[in-house]
Design a protein around this motif. Structure first.
Motif, short mmCIF file in Angstrom:
data_model
loop_
_atom_site.label_atom_id
_atom_site.label_comp_id
_atom_site.label_asym_id
_atom_site.label_seq_id
_atom_site.Cartn_x
_atom_site.Cartn_y
_atom_site.Cartn_z
N GLY A 14 0.77 -1.23 0.00
CA GLY A 14 0.00 0.00 0.00
C GLY A 14 0.80 1.28 0.00
N LEU A 15 2.08 1.24 0.43
CA LEU A 15 2.88 2.46 0.48
C LEU A 15 3.53 2.66 -0.88
CD1 LEU A 15 5.36 3.39 3.39
CD2 LEU A 15 5.02 4.61 1.25
N THR A 16 2.73 3.12 -1.83
CA THR A 16 3.17 3.24 -3.21
C THR A 16 3.96 4.51 -3.50
OG1 THR A 16 1.00 4.15 -3.72
CG2 THR A 16 1.34 1.80 -4.18
N ARG A 17 3.82 5.50 -2.64
CA ARG A 17 4.49 6.79 -2.87
C ARG A 17 4.73 7.47 -1.53
NH1 ARG A 17 -0.63 6.78 -4.42
NH2 ARG A 17 -0.15 6.45 -6.61
N TYR A 26 6.92 2.19 -10.57
CA TYR A 26 6.94 3.57 -10.06
C TYR A 26 5.52 4.12 -10.03
CZ TYR A 26 7.91 8.55 -9.58
OH TYR A 26 7.94 9.85 -9.14
N HIS A 27 5.09 4.55 -8.84
CA HIS A 27 3.78 5.19 -8.67
C HIS A 27 4.01 6.67 -8.42
CE1 HIS A 27 1.31 1.48 -8.36
NE2 HIS A 27 2.43 0.97 -7.91
N PRO A 28 3.53 7.55 -9.31
CA PRO A 28 3.81 8.98 -9.19
C PRO A 28 2.96 9.66 -8.13
CG PRO A 28 2.43 8.57 -11.09
CD PRO A 28 2.79 7.22 -10.53
N ARG A 29 3.36 10.88 -7.81
CA ARG A 29 2.61 11.69 -6.86
C ARG A 29 1.68 12.67 -7.58
NH1 ARG A 29 6.57 14.84 -3.67
NH2 ARG A 29 6.58 13.18 -2.11
N PRO A 56 -0.64 -3.97 -15.21
CA PRO A 56 -0.67 -2.56 -14.82
C PRO A 56 -1.66 -2.29 -13.69
CG PRO A 56 -0.63 -2.77 -17.21
CD PRO A 56 -0.82 -4.15 -16.66
N ALA A 57 -1.24 -1.47 -12.73
CA ALA A 57 -2.09 -1.13 -11.59
C ALA A 57 -1.81 0.31 -11.16
CB ALA A 57 -1.86 -2.09 -10.44
N PRO A 58 -2.09 1.27 -12.03
CA PRO A 58 -1.73 2.66 -11.73
C PRO A 58 -2.48 3.25 -10.53
CG PRO A 58 -3.08 2.54 -13.71
CD PRO A 58 -2.69 1.14 -13.37
N GLU A 59 -3.64 2.67 -10.17
CA GLU A 59 -4.43 3.21 -9.07
C GLU A 59 -4.13 2.53 -7.75
OE1 GLU A 59 -6.21 5.85 -9.58
OE2 GLU A 59 -5.75 5.80 -11.73
N ALA A 60 -3.19 1.60 -7.71
CA ALA A 60 -2.93 0.84 -6.51
C ALA A 60 -2.36 1.72 -5.39
CB ALA A 60 -1.96 -0.30 -6.80
#
Length: 506
Positions: A67-70, A426-429, A494-498
């Motif tokens: 859960g700590l993607t960013r 990489y999960h952006p901010r 792909p899981a951009p909303e994770a």
């Protein structure tokens, strides 16, 4: 039972150590540790941002699962972790330094000890834990000018030397920094008050009073993360003129995703140091910037300061190893040295870090020395994702089900090659289209941007190990690209909303 000491740095490249072939580096203590242990040349993090990488190392889960993607998201306090495994097995667990499992700027109502606001609450006065599987902790929050606002170190510094926190500021530098790079200066804070010294002191104090019970000691230095501002004598240890030139080819960014050139606009609006003091609106993680407006002299000063910070950490590592030896614990203690992610340091005409998963960012040090470890280099690929399972297996702890797989066999057999591929994400901010996924093999690095089909990265590592020629849109490599994409998406859809919800800017 075997004791464990895990030493972690922040933003340290794998090639920053003498044992990794860097002839300019001065890291005799880490080099000596590597000489009696396993030195991993191809160890990677799946996430080139602080919090996601640290959480993945401790949980054995990809960021999309823990859960700590960013940065700015909090790791759930119920998340099983390596520290929890060891505590359940009877280890005394203690952590010193930077954790970054929670947002630094989380509001006081969240009551998160990894945030500055927590330390204004009455309940912080005698708080020492528990914290994410650690029985007790000595917490430091942030780095450089940001490390004096909250945490045990900030409180210690205010009591030990009132007003000394101001000595971290660039305005009070020993000598003025360059005009074209405001985060390069020689810090005026005395070495004995510096947070790296405090971390080493606290670690040695714990070792002295650990007793006969098995222990897990986590020692986490916030350097060599930017700003590039070591104290004396480390700020003067290296001559900028002797520093290596960054690895860059003319116009190589022209074939890369266009966002790589966009960070300069944000940097022009507010520098990183100003952002630390007054964050304002969120910015993309990593503070990526090109070196176009930075002189070669200033860039080499930043590199020299980075080398100095690494040497300062090495001296701390030496003190910890000496204390372990003096207490007759060496034969019973497994020592792990690593970092959360790397730093571009001018390579590719870029500095700091950002969405693009260059090797300078993903490839981090890993040294493991102690009982059951066969000395020698390891050339196989390994990942932070696998460290929890690996250490549990090596120590004989119960197996845990995670995204990671143990490479404990490599600790015994230097010829074991480990997994065939490494995954990264990489999960952006702030800029959703920079979300990317990576498949890294021994021969190829493929990176896709599922939300922007005009972007992509693909490098033939056999012929271009420095990652300078992007082949993603080269028709001659179309079949290879499609094969790698299929392999990537099967392993990591792909899981951009994770991930969890952000509760602070960082």
């Amino acid at each position: 039972m075997t004791n464990i000491v895990m030493i972690m740095t922040d933003q340290q490249r794998a090639d920053s150590l003498g044992c990794m072939g860097n002839a300019r580096a001065r890291t005799p203590n880490i080099d000596a540790l590597a000489a009696r242990g396993a030195l991993f040349h191809n160890h990677f993090t799946p996430h080139q941002i602080c919090s996601p990488s640290r959480a993945t190392l401790f949980t054995g889960e990809l960021a999309r699962h823990h859960g700590l993607t960013r940065n700015g998201v909090a790791l759930p306090e119920t998340q099983p972790m390596l520290s929890c495994d060891l505590r359940a097995a009877g280890y005394r667990t203690h952590g010193v330094g930077k954790f970054h499992f929670q947002p630094i700027l989380a509001a006081a109502e969240h009551r998160m000890p990894d945030s500055n606001a927590f330390w204004d609450l009455p309940e912080s006065r005698n708080w020492r834990g528990p914290f994410f599987g650690f029985d007790t902790v000595d917490i430091l929050i942030g780095e450089s000018v940001g490390a004096t606002e909250g945490g045990h170190y900030a409180r210690w510094l205010a009591e030990r030397a009132p007003g000394a926190a101001d000595l971290y500021a660039p305005e009070n530098a020993l000598t003025p920094g360059p005009d074209d790079m405001d985060e390069v200066w020689k810090s005026a804070i005395p070495e004995d008050l510096h947070y790296n010294t405090w971390i080493t002191d606290r670690a040695c104090d714990f070792l002295e009073q650990a007793g006969n019970d098995p222990f897990f000691l986590f020692v986490s230095y916030p350097d060599p993360h930017h700003p590039f501002s070591p104290p004396a004598p480390w700020c003067d240890l290296f001559d900028p003129a002797d520093m290596p030139d960054p690895d860059v080819c003319p116009q190589e960014l022209d074939a890369m995703p266009s966002y790589l050139l966009d960070g300069d606009r944000e940097e022009a609006s507010k520098s990183y140091v100003d952002y630390l003091r007054d964050p304002g609106p969120p910015r993309e993680q990593g503070f990526l910037q090109t070196t176009r407006r930075i002189s070669q002299g200033s860039l080499k000063q930043a590199i020299a300061h980075t080398y100095g910070m690494v040497s300062m950490i090495d001296a701390g590592v030496g003190r910890i190893l000496d204390r372990i030896e003096a207490l007759d614990l060496t034969a019973d203690t497994l020592v792990v040295f690593t970092s959360d992610h790397g730093e571009l340091l001018g390579d590719h005409g870029l500095i700091r870090k950002g969405p693009s998963p260059y090797r300078a960012l993903l490839n981090v040090p890993l040294v493991v020395a102690g009982p059951g470890v066969t000395p020698g280099p390891r050339d196989g690929m390994t990942s932070h994702l696998d460290l929890r399972a690996t250490l549990n297996a090596h120590l004989g702890l119960p197996e845990v089900q995670t995204d990671g797989r143990s490479f404990a066999a490599m600790l015994v057999d230097p010829q074991d090659q480990g997994p065939e591929a490494i995954l990264a994400e990489y999960h952006p901010r702030t800029r959703a289209e920079t979300y990317n996924q990576t498949l890294l093999t021994r021969d190829w690095r493929l990176t896709t941007y599922p939300l922007n089909v005009d972007w992509g990265e693909m490098f033939d590592l056999r012929n271009d190990p420095g990652e300078h020629r992007n082949l993603y849109f080269d028709a001659a490599y179309a079949d290879m690209k499609q094969a790698l994409i299929a392999r990537l998406f099967q392993a990591l859809p792909p899981a951009p909303e994770a991930g969890g919800q952000p509760i602070a800017t960082y």
